[in-house]
Design a protein around this motif. Structure first.
Motif, PDB file in Angstrom:
ATOM      1  N   VAL A 139      46.442-102.475 -66.848  1.00  0.00           N
ATOM      2  CA  VAL A 139      47.211-103.549 -65.859  1.00  0.00           C
ATOM      3  C   VAL A 139      48.282-103.866 -66.776  1.00  0.00           C
ATOM      4  N   VAL A 140      48.967-103.438 -66.192  1.00  0.00           N
ATOM      5  CA  VAL A 140      50.641-103.343 -67.221  1.00  0.00           C
ATOM      6  C   VAL A 140      50.731-104.575 -67.114  1.00  0.00           C
ATOM      7  N   ALA A 141      50.509-105.957 -66.286  1.00  0.00           N
ATOM      8  CA  ALA A 141      50.799-107.436 -66.360  1.00  0.00           C
ATOM      9  C   ALA A 141      50.209-108.052 -65.671  1.00  0.00           C
ATOM     10  N   ALA A 142      49.566-109.427 -66.238  1.00  0.00           N
ATOM     11  CA  ALA A 142      49.186-110.386 -65.850  1.00  0.00           C
ATOM     12  C   ALA A 142      49.542-111.344 -65.668  1.00  0.00           C
ATOM     13  N   VAL A 143      50.374-112.249 -64.616  1.00  0.00           N
ATOM     14  CA  VAL A 143      50.275-113.483 -64.177  1.00  0.00           C
ATOM     15  C   VAL A 143      50.142-114.406 -63.607  1.00  0.00           C
ATOM     16  N   GLY A 144      51.158-115.738 -63.609  1.00  0.00           N
ATOM     17  CA  GLY A 144      50.463-116.765 -62.537  1.00  0.00           C
ATOM     18  C   GLY A 144      50.986-117.561 -61.781  1.00  0.00           C
ATOM     19  N   ASP A 145      51.844-116.578 -61.170  1.00  0.00           N
ATOM     20  CA  ASP A 145      53.125-117.591 -60.570  1.00  0.00           C
ATOM     21  C   ASP A 145      53.463-115.861 -59.590  1.00  0.00           C
ATOM     22  N   GLY A 146      54.072-116.781 -58.084  1.00  0.00           N
ATOM     23  CA  GLY A 146      54.664-115.765 -57.064  1.00  0.00           C
ATOM     24  C   GLY A 146      55.927-115.216 -57.823  1.00  0.00           C
ATOM     25  N   PRO A 147      56.835-115.770 -58.403  1.00  0.00           N
ATOM     26  CA  PRO A 147      58.625-115.070 -59.039  1.00  0.00           C
ATOM     27  C   PRO A 147      57.806-114.137 -59.880  1.00  0.00           C
ATOM     28  N   SER A 148      57.013-113.928 -61.051  1.00  0.00           N
ATOM     29  CA  SER A 148      56.526-113.417 -61.777  1.00  0.00           C
ATOM     30  C   SER A 148      55.933-111.975 -61.173  1.00  0.00           C
ATOM     31  N   LEU A 149      55.210-112.303 -60.362  1.00  0.00           N
ATOM     32  CA  LEU A 149      54.932-111.379 -59.727  1.00  0.00           C
ATOM     33  C   LEU A 149      55.475-110.218 -59.027  1.00  0.00           C
ATOM     34  N   VAL A 150      56.635-110.697 -58.673  1.00  0.00           N
ATOM     35  CA  VAL A 150      58.148-109.884 -58.023  1.00  0.00           C
ATOM     36  C   VAL A 150      59.172-109.580 -59.200  1.00  0.00           C
ATOM     37  N   ARG A 151      58.898-109.748 -60.459  1.00  0.00           N
ATOM     38  CA  ARG A 151      59.379-109.558 -61.463  1.00  0.00           C
ATOM     39  C   ARG A 151      58.763-108.549 -62.031  1.00  0.00           C
ATOM     40  N   ALA A 152      57.640-108.524 -62.213  1.00  0.00           N
ATOM     41  CA  ALA A 152      56.572-107.811 -63.011  1.00  0.00           C
ATOM     42  C   ALA A 152      56.304-106.488 -61.974  1.00  0.00           C
ATOM     43  N   VAL A 153      56.596-105.757 -60.611  1.00  0.00           N
ATOM     44  CA  VAL A 153      56.498-105.122 -59.537  1.00  0.00           C
ATOM     45  C   VAL A 153      57.957-104.925 -59.848  1.00  0.00           C
TER      46      VAL A 153
END
Length: 224
Positions: A37-51
């Protein structure tokens, strides 16, 4: 069950879930299954940045996240997939949101799953779905499939299928292989192969890679 991505290292996952309890539980489940698990986030913008930053094999995404708790997760997943093509997406939701699955499948590339959150309680089902979408397949919850049948248009090409062919297509949409479909329907793999070829022909899907045609058949099913 342990999951792999087919390469030399573990499957790399970005997780987007606003519930801290569920997020931490999923992180533990995924790590115990051998993923990273390279990143675990709690909102949409953080998801885009993590991907964009980590370029994972798959993003596991909740549909409803802050601030409005409507479709932020879905919209972020679509944006992330546009920015990093080839990223598989497994959507988790408490609700059947058929249009969301349709939007993610719209490019016909596959690598998309949609499960209801109570399926996570069945760990093997969840991990098998993860493996399937990373492999380019599509996996839809049976309740999503049931709602798709309920909204068929009068001019829908799926109506040309026989009842057995519709049953096979429904199982394809759920992500089952031909072998698994044969076991579920108690028929031979050859019979299932014959049904799938008839389905492809009736839906106007030209000769191509069978995995791609399975994705396109599911997309035709969603767009009905």
């Amino acid at each position: 069950m342990r999951v792999t991505q087919g390469g030399s290292g573990p499957m790399r996952v970005v997780l987007a879930e606003d519930s801290v309890l569920l997020r931490e539980g999923l992180v533990r489940l995924l790590e115990e299954a051998g993923t990273e698990v390279v990143a675990a986030v709690g909102d949409g913008p953080s998801l885009v940045r993590a991907v964009r930053e980590h370029r994972p094999d798959v993003a596991v995404v909740d549909v409803r996240m802050p601030p409005s708790h409507t479709d932020e997760g879905l919209r972020a997943a679509v944006e992330a997939r546009q920015q990093v093509p080839g990223t598989a997406v497994l959507v988790l939701s408490q609700y059947v949101e058929v249009a969301y699955a349709d939007e993610l499948l719209a490019d016909g590339a596959g690598g998309v799953g949609y499960l209801l959150k109570d399926r996570v309680a069945d760990v093997d089902t969840f991990l098998e779905a993860l493996q399937d979408v990373v492999g380019g397949g599509t996996v839809l919850d049976p309740q999503v499939v049931a709602q798709l049948f309920a909204r068929r248009r009068a001019d829908d090409p799926v109506r040309r299928l026989t009842p057995r062919e519709r049953e096979v297509l429904g199982l394809i949409a759920e992500g089952h292989s031909n072998g698994a479909i044969a076991r579920l329907l108690v028929v031979t793999p050859g019979a299932v192969e014959k049904h799938t070829q008839h389905i492809f022909a009736k839906l106007g899907l030209a000769q191509d890679d069978d995995q791609h045609r399975r994705v396109m058949a599911t997309l035709a099913y969603l767009r009905g």
